[in-house]
Design an enzyme around this catalytic site. Structure first.
Site, mmCIF file in Angstrom:
data_model
loop_
_atom_site.group_PDB
_atom_site.id
_atom_site.type_symbol
_atom_site.label_atom_id
_atom_site.label_comp_id
_atom_site.label_asym_id
_atom_site.label_seq_id
_atom_site.Cartn_x
_atom_site.Cartn_y
_atom_site.Cartn_z
ATOM 1 N N ILE A 1 -12.744 41.447 132.837
ATOM 2 C CA ILE A 1 -12.509 39.892 133.050
ATOM 3 C C ILE A 1 -12.102 39.288 131.550
ATOM 4 C CG2 ILE A 1 -13.658 39.767 134.940
ATOM 5 C CD1 ILE A 1 -16.025 38.744 133.461
ATOM 6 N N GLY A 2 -12.523 40.069 130.509
ATOM 7 C CA GLY A 2 -12.058 39.542 129.194
ATOM 8 C C GLY A 2 -12.594 40.186 128.067
ATOM 9 N N ASP B 1 -20.985 29.387 117.012
ATOM 10 C CA ASP B 1 -19.628 29.687 117.473
ATOM 11 C C ASP B 1 -19.205 28.925 118.818
ATOM 12 O OD1 ASP B 1 -17.036 30.801 117.095
ATOM 13 O OD2 ASP B 1 -17.749 32.722 118.251
ATOM 14 N N SER C 1 -17.668 39.282 122.376
ATOM 15 C CA SER C 1 -17.981 39.809 120.881
ATOM 16 C C SER C 1 -18.020 41.002 120.875
ATOM 17 C CB SER C 1 -19.407 39.100 120.479
ATOM 18 O OG SER C 1 -19.135 37.887 120.404
ATOM 19 N N PHE C 2 -17.170 41.710 120.143
ATOM 20 C CA PHE C 2 -17.316 43.413 119.741
ATOM 21 C C PHE C 2 -16.926 44.051 120.863
ATOM 22 C CE2 PHE C 2 -20.818 41.358 117.101
ATOM 23 C CZ PHE C 2 -20.083 41.021 116.220
ATOM 24 N N GLY C 3 -16.573 43.621 121.956
ATOM 25 C CA GLY C 3 -16.361 44.407 123.238
ATOM 26 C C GLY C 3 -15.722 44.065 124.334
ATOM 27 N N SER C 4 -15.582 44.714 125.386
ATOM 28 C CA SER C 4 -15.243 44.071 126.608
ATOM 29 C C SER C 4 -16.056 43.660 127.640
ATOM 30 C CB SER C 4 -14.478 45.492 127.371
ATOM 31 O OG SER C 4 -13.517 46.292 126.448
#
Length: 312
Positions: A12-13, A127, A16-19
């Site tokens: 789905i997207g 963030d 941070s640093f991955g899927s």
């Protein structure tokens, strides 16, 4: 706990640093979000990921995504989190390009509740942006992706780490002169600007150049001819160059801009409209797990400078 406890994984997207995948817990049938990180691709970032996990364990607010568990499978770290079924505010912007002040006020109201809680706990997000504000179909808004969040020590009032996403960074973060929770307030103001205009300030400029412009230029401001005085004042209270001059989350939660519109059902309405739009547009289905994980390292590399609303 292991990956076999989850089924029907759909990409789905990118987090941070991955899927990030949508999945179903076999035992509870609960729908969850799985952040899958290739440790080979992020060896120098494992410490930050561990920080994220430990940070999430301690959080308990209806306006912050819940953390469930984590485990390592081979060379991948799996983080199980609450699944927000309404999409991110960045997703919702695809429907109309911008939000009305009524919608922005309701989003800000709920995010501010999260920040009042966080800052009261001596913690900060670091963030905040539309892509990290998730929604539920019932209109609930939640802060997510604490990949760069940190806890403020009780006897320390500043942090020198260089973290966040360039377009949303506070001047003191860019300058690395030390910062506190007021950096979140700046990012919140930039996010309000983003929701109102469709993109953050300096969106047409390369991120590295933006890092030079933020501390050098005067704070961004909304065009008063296009927005209400209350909204412009709200954003202005967030975007003070000197952190000491910025409002607190507690103060902003009682601002006249928030009181003017909130609470309201606008987020629920936008989420429903977005769901209908996706269905009518026949957007591609989410990508199955097996067809994506083979090149996860490449996927991570490709999104390094992908900041959502920033157009190229």
């Amino acid at each position: 706990m292991e990956k076999h406890q989850y089924r029907d994984l759909q990409l789905i997207g990118q987090g941070s640093f991955g899927s990030v995948f949508r999945a179903q817990d076999v035992e509870s049938s609960k729908i969850v979000a799985l952040k899958v990180v290739d440790l080979d691709a992020t060896k120098d970032q494992i410490e930050t990921l561990t920080q994220e996990i430990n940070f999430l364990i301690d959080l308990n607010s209806v306006h912050i995504t819940k953390y469930y568990a984590s485990f390592v499978d081979g060379f991948r770290l799996w983080i199980t989190m609450e699944y927000c079924d309404g999409g991110s505010c960045l997703d919702l912007l695809k429907l109309s390009g911008t939000f009305s002040e009524r919608v922005i006020a309701e989003v800000m109201r709920q995010v501010l509740e999260a920040l009042v809680y966080l800052h009261g706990q001596g913690k900060m997000h670091r963030d905040i942006k539309a892509a990290n504000i998730l929604t539920m179909k019932d209109g609930l808004v939640k802060l997510a992706d604490f990949g760069v969040s940190g806890q403020l020590e009780s006897l320390r009032d500043k942090n020198d780490d260089f973290v966040g996403t360039p377009f949303w960074m506070a001047p003191e973060v860019v300058k690395q002169t030390g910062y506190n929770y007021k950096a979140d307030i700046w990012s919140l103001g930039i996010t309000a600007y983003e929701l109102a205009t469709g993109e953050p300030p300096y969106s047409g400029i390369h991120p590295m150049k933006v890092l030079l412009l933020i501390p050098k230029h005067s704070p961004p401001s909304l065009e008063r001819s296009k927005f209400s005085r209350a909204f412009c004042d709200f954003v202005s209270n967030c975007l003070k160059k000197n952190p000491k001059d910025r409002a607190t989350a507690e103060y902003l939660s009682k601002h006249k801009f928030i009181k003017k519109y909130c609470p309201n059902t606008s987020v629920k309405e936008v989420v429903a409209s977005y769901a209908k739009w996706k269905e009518s547009e026949l957007l591609p289905e989410a990508t199955p797990y097996n067809s994506t994980m083979g090149n996860s390292a490449n996927t991570i590399d490709e999104v390094v400078w992908d900041f959502g609303t920033v157009r190229r």
